[in-house]
Design an enzyme around this catalytic site. Structure first.
Site, short mmCIF file in Angstrom:
data_model
loop_
_atom_site.label_atom_id
_atom_site.label_comp_id
_atom_site.label_asym_id
_atom_site.label_seq_id
_atom_site.Cartn_x
_atom_site.Cartn_y
_atom_site.Cartn_z
N TYR A 1 0.83 -1.21 0.00
CA TYR A 1 0.00 0.00 0.00
C TYR A 1 0.86 1.26 0.00
CZ TYR A 1 1.01 1.00 4.93
OH TYR A 1 1.63 1.32 6.10
N LYS B 1 6.58 -1.97 1.78
CA LYS B 1 5.44 -1.32 2.46
C LYS B 1 4.24 -2.27 2.40
CE LYS B 1 3.34 3.25 3.11
NZ LYS B 1 3.81 3.44 4.48
N GLU C 1 13.46 2.32 13.31
CA GLU C 1 12.50 3.37 12.98
C GLU C 1 11.37 3.35 14.00
OE1 GLU C 1 10.90 2.47 9.10
OE2 GLU C 1 10.69 0.35 9.57
N LEU D 1 11.65 1.06 6.44
CA LEU D 1 10.96 1.56 5.26
C LEU D 1 11.52 2.95 5.01
CD1 LEU D 1 8.66 1.14 3.16
CD2 LEU D 1 7.25 2.52 4.70
#
Length: 283
Positions: A29, A144, A177, A201
C-alpha cells in the site's frame, strides 16, 4: 472508493472474503497527502508502490499514468474542503485460501481519498514523548506491506503510555524506525538516522528531509546506531507523510536534551515546510 475498475459507495461490500489481502496480508500500500490541494511527492510514492509490489512478485494491474489519474479522481470525488490523504492498496486478489501463490488470481486494487485532519502547530512546536520497544518485525521492513500487526501493537503500547510513537530497536543492529515513522537524532549539529536497507521503510519524507539537510550543509550520517546513542542525543525527531517533522522531547522516563525541541529539528522543520512546493505534483 475505487475497486477494480468501479467507483462504489464506501459502505457497500466490495472486497471478497477470500481476498488474500484480508486473509493473509498478501498486499502492499501507499498513503499520499496533499498540500494546497495537490499531491505531495506523488511520483516517489508511486515508484515505491511499484518497488514493493515487485518485491512480493505482484504485477501492477495499471500503469503509472492510470494510477495518477485515479489519485486525482479520488481527490475530486472526496471533495474535502481542506487537505486530503489518498490511500492505495494492492493485493494478490481473491483465491481459495492457501499459502502458496494461487495458479490464477486477479489483483485487487483499491484507491480512495479522505479528509486529512489539520496538524496542530502548537503540538508540532512543543513535541511529544516516545517509548523504546524491541523491533520484533520480519526482515523485509523495506516493503510497504499491509502486514502491520507488530506496528499496531507497538503503537498501542505507545498510546497507553501517553506517547506519540514507539521507537524500535533491533537486536544486533540498533535503532531502526518508529512504528509509523522514521527516526532521527541530532548531536553537535549533526543528524543521525538508520541507513536504507531491509530493516527500515525508507520514507518519502525521510528522503526529502535528508536531501534538504545536505543542501543546507547540515552534516548527515546514515548508519546503524544504538539505543545508547539515541538516548545521548541533544535532539530526536520523527518524520512521516502525515507526521511531517515532529520533535521528540522525552523517551520513556528521560528527557531528550533540554526536554524541549532543539535548533536542528526547528531548522529542518522550517526547511521542509518552506520547500513543500518543490515536491508538489504538477498534475
Amino acid at each position: 472508493v475505487y475497486v477494480n475498475g468501479e467507483w462504489i459507495d464506501a459502505g457497500q461490500p466490495a472486497v471478497r472474503v477470500e481476498d488474500r489481502g484480508f486473509q493473509l496480508g498478501d498486499g502492499v500500500y501507499e498513503v499520499i497527502r496533499t498540500y494546497r490541494g495537490r499531491p505531495f511527492a506523488l511520483d516517489r510514492h508511486l515508484a515505491r508502490l511499484r518497488r514493493s509490489a515487485g518485491a512480493i512478485e505482484l504485477d501492477m494491474p495499471l500503469g503509472e499514468a492510470d494510477l495518477r489519474d485515479l489519485v486525482y479522481e479520488a481527490m475530486a470525488r472526496c471533495g474535502a474542503p481542506g487537505e486530503m490523504q489518498v490511500y492505495i492498496q494492492l493485493t494478490r486478489g481473491p483465491a481459495p485460501r492457501t499459502h502458496a501463490f494461487p495458479a490464477a488470481s486477479r489483483p485487487t486494487l483499491v484507491v480512495y481519498a479522505c479528509p486529512l485532519p489539520p496538524a496542530d502547530p502548537a503540538q508540532a512546536e512543543a513535541g511529544g514523548a516516545a517509548i523504546l520497544l524491541p523491533d520484533e518485525r520480519w526482515l523485509r521492513c523495506d516493503i510497504k506491506s499491509t502486514c502491520l500487526l507488530y506496528n499496531v501493537l507497538a503503537k498501542e503500547r505507545a498510546h497507553r503510555a501517553g506517547a506519540v510513537e514507539a521507537i524500535l530497536v533491533r537486536e544486533g543492529f540498533g535503532v531502526t524506525e518508529g512504528a509509523s515513522t522514521n527516526v532521527f537524532g541530532g548531536r553537535g549539529g549533526r543528524v543521525i538516522t538508520a541507513p536504507r536497507g531491509r530493516y527500515i521503510l525508507s520514507g518519502v519524507t525521510r528522503d526529502i528531509l535528508l536531501e534538504l539537510a545536505r543542501e543546507a550543509g547540515i552534516p548527515v550520517e546514515e548508519r546503524p546506531w544504538t539505543a545508547e546513542e539515541l538516548l545521548a542525543c541533544d535532539e530526536v525527531f520523527l518524520t512521516g507523510t502525515t507526521t511531517e517533522v515532529f520533535p521528540v522531547v522525552r523517551i520513556d522516563d528521560r528527557p531528550v536534551g533540554t526536554g524541549r525541541p532543539g535548533p536542528v529539528v526547528g531548522r529542518l522543520r522550517s526547511l521542509f515546510l518552506a520547500n513543500v512546493e518543490r515536491y508538489l505534483d504538477r498534475g
